[in-house]
Design a protein around this motif. Sequence first.
Motif, short mmCIF file in Angstrom:
data_model
loop_
_atom_site.label_atom_id
_atom_site.label_comp_id
_atom_site.label_asym_id
_atom_site.label_seq_id
_atom_site.Cartn_x
_atom_site.Cartn_y
_atom_site.Cartn_z
N GLU A 187 30.21 40.44 43.44
CA GLU A 187 31.46 41.04 43.42
C GLU A 187 31.98 40.65 41.60
O GLU A 187 32.12 39.69 41.18
CB GLU A 187 32.51 40.33 44.13
N ILE A 188 32.43 41.95 41.07
CA ILE A 188 32.81 41.99 39.88
C ILE A 188 34.37 42.52 39.94
O ILE A 188 34.38 43.32 40.24
CB ILE A 188 31.96 42.69 38.75
N GLN A 189 35.19 41.90 39.42
CA GLN A 189 36.65 42.15 39.27
C GLN A 189 37.44 41.74 38.39
O GLN A 189 37.41 40.78 37.69
CB GLN A 189 37.13 41.47 40.61
N GLN A 190 38.80 42.28 38.46
CA GLN A 190 39.81 41.55 37.86
C GLN A 190 40.19 40.10 37.91
O GLN A 190 39.72 39.71 39.24
CB GLN A 190 41.23 42.27 37.78
N ASN A 191 40.58 39.37 37.14
CA ASN A 191 40.71 37.98 37.54
C ASN A 191 42.12 37.57 38.21
O ASN A 191 43.21 37.57 37.67
CB ASN A 191 40.85 37.01 36.03
N SER A 192 42.06 38.10 39.64
CA SER A 192 43.03 37.93 40.77
C SER A 192 42.66 37.72 41.73
O SER A 192 41.46 38.02 42.18
CB SER A 192 43.91 39.35 40.40
N ASN A 193 43.33 36.77 42.55
CA ASN A 193 42.80 36.91 44.17
C ASN A 193 44.04 37.19 45.08
O ASN A 193 44.30 36.97 46.15
CB ASN A 193 42.73 35.24 44.43
N THR A 194 45.18 38.01 44.36
CA THR A 194 46.28 38.81 44.98
C THR A 194 45.51 39.50 46.41
O THR A 194 44.98 40.68 45.98
CB THR A 194 47.01 39.39 44.32
N THR A 195 45.68 39.23 47.49
CA THR A 195 45.20 40.07 48.62
C THR A 195 46.27 40.12 49.70
O THR A 195 46.90 39.23 50.10
CB THR A 195 44.03 39.26 49.11
N TYR A 196 46.39 41.33 50.18
CA TYR A 196 47.29 41.80 51.29
C TYR A 196 46.42 41.99 52.32
O TYR A 196 45.60 43.12 52.64
CB TYR A 196 48.23 42.96 51.02
#
Length: 325
Positions: A187-196
């Motif tokens: 998984e490559i992603q923006q540096n965020s763990n904001t999850t709904y």
Amino acid sequence: MLYPLKFHPVYKSILWGGRNIEKKFNRNIPDGKIAESWELCCRNDGMSIVSNGDLKDLTFEAMLEKYKEQLVGTDVYGAYKNFLPLFIKIIDANDRLSVQVHPDDKYAKSHGEGNGKTEMWYIIDAKPGAKLVYGLKTGVTKSDFIHSLSGGNLGELLNEIPVSPGDVFYIPSGTIHAILDGILIAEIQQNSNTTYRVFDWNRVDKNGKPRELHIDKAIEVINFDNPPVLNRNRNYVDKGGYNERVLSENDYFTVKELNISDEFTGETDGRKFTVYMFIEGNGHIYYEKGCEPVSLGETVMLPASMGKYSIKGHAKILEIYVNTK
């Protein structure tokens, strides 16, 4: 001079995890159900620590504070300063993850949650018949979605896709998604763990309580008008000594798959850093001051100031770098 950097993985134990990171990459991992290996991270809840060379035992945070543009590049540092905008994981799903959605930057910041989250999945391995949730079925409206939640039949609206190794899923913010069981993912992603979280399959914890859901926020951020586009491209460009295909190129990052049969040459030009994940095989990274061996399953960061290099060996690797607007 900075050199190819390796880091100690940050392991996360979660109930839906397993032991496939150990099996696939011959790693020594902690006991229990290991769900995630954070390969590159600079966060309060997980910090990469250098595992090789003169900078061994230095945290990424301390290294970024000291080396600034030399480490991440003039473009990246100019845009993000001492914030690492990239977050790279390996995910081992032995059970279904929750159905969820991530906000975009504007929504996240307006709600005091930092930046949003756009991500990409690369399927490293999958059991026969494995599937994941990728958006909603064609034609599903916001009112359909709300009605299905109240009726407890959301599963009927989810777009489930069969997966196999090498498949790629680009997941822009606003996309409903879920990793289902039997899949190993980069998984490559923006540096965020904001999850709904929208739905968690009616599971409860050891105390009999369901996980918290975030229905109202999720409904506000889901993109009902523009469903995600599935990329089934398996076309490679022969570059002589290796071939490549572009997996994702978006506002936040670019990811390519390189299949090296002999040698790949590159250069970090001072503007941005580059990360390589060795998905199959192994090799050596040669640079001005030396050579760094890289084994199956390792992730390596090449600092922006390192200059010219070559990768020799037989390996399938993911090349990752940050895009700046």
